[in-house]
Design a protein around this motif. Structure first.
Motif, PDB file in Angstrom:
ATOM      1  N   GLY A 138       2.946  -6.166  24.105  1.00 33.41           N
ATOM      2  CA  GLY A 138       2.567  -4.773  24.263  1.00 33.41           C
ATOM      3  C   GLY A 138       1.315  -4.350  23.537  1.00 33.41           C
ATOM      4  N   GLY A 139       0.676  -5.269  22.801  1.00 29.95           N
ATOM      5  CA  GLY A 139      -0.566  -4.947  22.115  1.00 29.95           C
ATOM      6  C   GLY A 139      -1.759  -5.502  22.865  1.00 29.95           C
ATOM      7  N   TYR A 140      -2.865  -5.640  22.162  1.00 31.44           N
ATOM      8  CA  TYR A 140      -4.022  -6.303  22.755  1.00 31.44           C
ATOM      9  C   TYR A 140      -4.737  -7.090  21.670  1.00 31.44           C
ATOM     10  CZ  TYR A 140      -6.892  -2.307  21.048  1.00 31.44           C
ATOM     11  OH  TYR A 140      -7.514  -1.346  20.286  1.00 31.44           O
ATOM     12  N   GLY A 141      -5.519  -8.069  22.102  1.00 32.64           N
ATOM     13  CA  GLY A 141      -6.168  -8.938  21.134  1.00 32.64           C
ATOM     14  C   GLY A 141      -7.374  -9.615  21.722  1.00 32.64           C
ATOM     15  N   VAL A 142      -8.315  -9.948  20.861  1.00 28.39           N
ATOM     16  CA  VAL A 142      -9.548 -10.612  21.270  1.00 28.39           C
ATOM     17  C   VAL A 142      -9.745 -11.863  20.418  1.00 28.39           C
ATOM     18  CG1 VAL A 142     -12.061 -10.437  21.363  1.00 28.39           C
ATOM     19  CG2 VAL A 142     -10.649  -8.495  22.086  1.00 28.39           C
ATOM     20  N   THR A 143     -10.063 -12.951  21.083  1.00 29.90           N
ATOM     21  CA  THR A 143     -10.495 -14.169  20.408  1.00 29.90           C
ATOM     22  C   THR A 143     -12.015 -14.180  20.414  1.00 29.90           C
ATOM     23  OG1 THR A 143      -8.528 -15.380  21.095  1.00 29.90           O
ATOM     24  CG2 THR A 143     -10.453 -16.679  20.467  1.00 29.90           C
ATOM     25  N   LEU A 144     -12.612 -14.272  19.235  1.00 29.09           N
ATOM     26  CA  LEU A 144     -14.062 -14.340  19.120  1.00 29.09           C
ATOM     27  C   LEU A 144     -14.450 -15.745  18.691  1.00 29.09           C
ATOM     28  CD1 LEU A 144     -16.796 -12.859  19.224  1.00 29.09           C
ATOM     29  CD2 LEU A 144     -16.503 -12.377  16.778  1.00 29.09           C
ATOM     30  N   GLU A 145     -15.213 -16.419  19.550  1.00 29.69           N
ATOM     31  CA  GLU A 145     -15.767 -17.738  19.237  1.00 29.69           C
ATOM     32  C   GLU A 145     -17.124 -17.496  18.580  1.00 29.69           C
ATOM     33  OE1 GLU A 145     -14.296 -20.594  19.623  1.00 29.69           O
ATOM     34  OE2 GLU A 145     -12.540 -20.016  20.809  1.00 29.69           O
ATOM     35  N   CYS A 146     -17.197 -17.721  17.268  1.00 32.01           N
ATOM     36  CA  CYS A 146     -18.327 -17.228  16.465  1.00 32.01           C
ATOM     37  C   CYS A 146     -19.525 -18.162  16.436  1.00 32.01           C
ATOM     38  CB  CYS A 146     -17.853 -16.958  15.039  1.00 32.01           C
ATOM     39  SG  CYS A 146     -16.526 -15.745  14.934  1.00 32.01           S
ATOM     40  N   GLY A 147     -19.401 -19.361  16.995  1.00 33.19           N
ATOM     41  CA  GLY A 147     -20.487 -20.332  16.985  1.00 33.19           C
ATOM     42  C   GLY A 147     -19.930 -21.729  16.805  1.00 33.19           C
ATOM     43  N   GLN A 148     -20.831 -22.693  16.720  1.00 33.84           N
ATOM     44  CA  GLN A 148     -20.415 -24.073  16.493  1.00 33.84           C
ATOM     45  C   GLN A 148     -19.810 -24.209  15.093  1.00 33.84           C
ATOM     46  OE1 GLN A 148     -21.653 -26.759  14.490  1.00 33.84           O
ATOM     47  NE2 GLN A 148     -20.439 -28.309  15.567  1.00 33.84           N
ATOM     48  N   HIS A 149     -18.905 -25.162  14.935  1.00 30.17           N
ATOM     49  CA  HIS A 149     -18.154 -25.290  13.677  1.00 30.17           C
ATOM     50  C   HIS A 149     -19.045 -25.245  12.438  1.00 30.17           C
ATOM     51  CE1 HIS A 149     -14.726 -26.080  16.072  1.00 30.17           C
ATOM     52  NE2 HIS A 149     -14.806 -27.383  16.157  1.00 30.17           N
ATOM     53  N   GLU A 150     -20.167 -25.953  12.475  1.00 29.43           N
ATOM     54  CA  GLU A 150     -21.022 -26.080  11.294  1.00 29.43           C
ATOM     55  C   GLU A 150     -22.175 -25.081  11.281  1.00 29.43           C
ATOM     56  OE1 GLU A 150     -19.878 -28.063   9.064  1.00 29.43           O
ATOM     57  OE2 GLU A 150     -18.337 -28.849  10.424  1.00 29.43           O
ATOM     58  N   ASP A 151     -22.210 -24.184  12.233  1.00 27.81           N
ATOM     59  CA  ASP A 151     -23.309 -23.209  12.305  1.00 27.81           C
ATOM     60  C   ASP A 151     -23.254 -22.296  11.081  1.00 27.81           C
ATOM     61  OD1 ASP A 151     -25.111 -21.177  12.857  1.00 27.81           O
ATOM     62  OD2 ASP A 151     -24.456 -20.898  14.928  1.00 27.81           O
ATOM     63  N   PRO A 152     -24.307 -22.266  10.252  1.00 31.17           N
ATOM     64  CA  PRO A 152     -24.259 -21.426   9.046  1.00 31.17           C
ATOM     65  C   PRO A 152     -24.211 -19.940   9.347  1.00 31.17           C
ATOM     66  CG  PRO A 152     -26.458 -22.332   9.368  1.00 31.17           C
ATOM     67  CD  PRO A 152     -25.572 -23.012  10.365  1.00 31.17           C
ATOM     68  N   HIS A 153     -24.527 -19.550  10.586  1.00 34.14           N
ATOM     69  CA  HIS A 153     -24.482 -18.131  10.949  1.00 34.14           C
ATOM     70  C   HIS A 153     -23.086 -17.688  11.417  1.00 34.14           C
ATOM     71  CE1 HIS A 153     -28.816 -17.950  10.563  1.00 34.14           C
ATOM     72  NE2 HIS A 153     -28.945 -18.946  11.414  1.00 34.14           N
ATOM     73  N   ALA A 154     -22.222 -18.642  11.750  1.00 31.81           N
ATOM     74  CA  ALA A 154     -20.911 -18.280  12.303  1.00 31.81           C
ATOM     75  C   ALA A 154     -20.076 -17.413  11.352  1.00 31.81           C
ATOM     76  CB  ALA A 154     -20.148 -19.540  12.698  1.00 31.81           C
ATOM     77  N   PRO A 155     -20.026 -17.690  10.039  1.00 31.10           N
ATOM     78  CA  PRO A 155     -19.260 -16.801   9.155  1.00 31.10           C
ATOM     79  C   PRO A 155     -19.787 -15.364   9.143  1.00 31.10           C
ATOM     80  CG  PRO A 155     -19.658 -18.905   8.080  1.00 31.10           C
ATOM     81  CD  PRO A 155     -20.505 -18.891   9.318  1.00 31.10           C
ATOM     82  N   GLU A 156     -21.098 -15.206   9.293  1.00 29.67           N
ATOM     83  CA  GLU A 156     -21.669 -13.856   9.333  1.00 29.67           C
ATOM     84  C   GLU A 156     -21.274 -13.151  10.626  1.00 29.67           C
ATOM     85  OE1 GLU A 156     -23.484 -10.549   7.919  1.00 29.67           O
ATOM     86  OE2 GLU A 156     -23.305 -12.441   6.829  1.00 29.67           O
TER      87      GLU A 156
END
Length: 325
Positions: free
Chosen positions: A202-220
């Motif tokens: 009954g809720g909603y959710g989003v999966t965000l793929e933030c980048g390649q595993h080792e991409d230093p920008h993905a945590p940002e």
């Protein structure tokens, strides 16, 4: 199962504002080698505990490491993929089934999920969007507008829909071609992960793929997404940034499994690389080429997939537009 003792529990931190509001849960490291979400969640925890961020409405639950065993191994999974066939009460006793028995009630207690991931090969960040509102059997849903608004504010310009339809086709193929496959791979619910489970409750959710595993920008990317979700839901005094002016929406048509450890991709594909009808994408261990059935795009190519698991996905352009008002 040989999980070390320190993986025998989940550690979440919860903050409840004295003013009612949305109930949001943010998860990281559902797959143990995808740590950008873990880093972003821990940074957010530090912001709250230092007073730089104050929760003003609602309930916020932060779960930096959703799969501690896989995280300790620095691998995608412990005993199996936690983000498939997610439900409480699975009888197998696999580590991920025990996690699900704790995680699913936590998801039940919330209205909104932000699940933070990364991917194997190169490519830009993208968001996974659920179905349009429907009363069908596969994935009935009634929060299309809210989920689209959330996707629009997470910063990714690429959006992917059609997850459950692709998995339905994949399960049907396995039942025809590999009836002796493990039971979980033949289960109609095999495509159900965190976001799909959230929608089923009954809720909603989003999966965000933030980048390649080792991409230093993905945590940002992950950190910004947490803050923009809090802003959009009115849970904290954070400026809500305008969404990008345009989005490219892809529809998943199919998921193709790696059948044998000797299966190889014909080139180092990145997500959303275009392919023409008939173009080879992979080569089976016996030399048979796996070709695109029509013009489209490769998504989530995984040259290190385990036999019996997802090798790559095939997508086409969708005619869907996002409601960003």
């Amino acid at each position: 199962m040989n999980a070390p003792a320190h993986t025998a529990y989940l550690h979440a931190q919860q903050f409840a504002a004295l003013t009612p509001g949305p109930r949001l849960i943010v998860t990281g490291a559902v797959h143990g080698n995808e740590t950008c979400g873990t880093q972003a969640i821990r940074r957010t925890l530090d912001d709250i505990q230092s007073g730089r961020l104050q929760l003003e409405r609602g309930l916020l639950t932060l779960l930096p490491v959703t799969n501690p065993y896989a995280y300790a191994k620095k691998e995608r999974q412990g005993d199996r993929n936690l983000n498939r066939n997610l439900r409480p009460g699975n009888p197998s006793g696999d580590y991920e089934d025990r996690v699900a028995d704790v995680l699913c009630p936590w998801l039940d207690a919330h209205e909104v999920l932000l699940d933070l991931h990364s991917f194997h090969t190169g490519g830009q960040a993208f968001a996974m969007l659920g179905p349009r509102d429907n009363a069908g059997q596969l994935e009935p849903f009634s929060h299309e507008r809210q989920e689209e608004r959330l996707v629009a504010h997470l910063g990714a310009r690429c959006v992917v829909e059609g997850w459950m339809q692709a998995y339905e086709r994949g399960v049907q193929r396995r039942r025809r071609e590999r009836p002796d496959a493990p039971a979980e791979l033949l289960d109609a619910a095999y495509g159900v992960g965190t976001a799909e489970y959230m929608r089923s409750r009954g809720g909603y959710g989003v999966t965000l793929e933030c980048g390649q595993h080792e991409d230093p920008h993905a945590p940002e990317v992950a950190y910004r997404a947490i803050r923009q979700t809090l802003a959009l839901l009115g849970m904290a005094r954070i400026p809500l940034q305008p969404p990008p002016p345009e989005f490219t929406v892809y529809h998943l048509e199919d998921v193709v499994d790696m059948d044998h450890a000797g299966d190889t991709l014909v080139k180092p594909w990145a997500s959303f690389d275009p392919v023409a009808q008939g173009e080879p994408i992979g080569r089976r261990h016996d030399g048979t080429l796996v070709r695109a059935e029509r013009d489209g795009f490769v998504v989530f190519p995984n040259p290190r997939a385990l036999p019996g698991n997802e090798w790559f996905y095939f997508a086409v352009r969708s005619d869907r537009t996002l409601n960003i008002e």
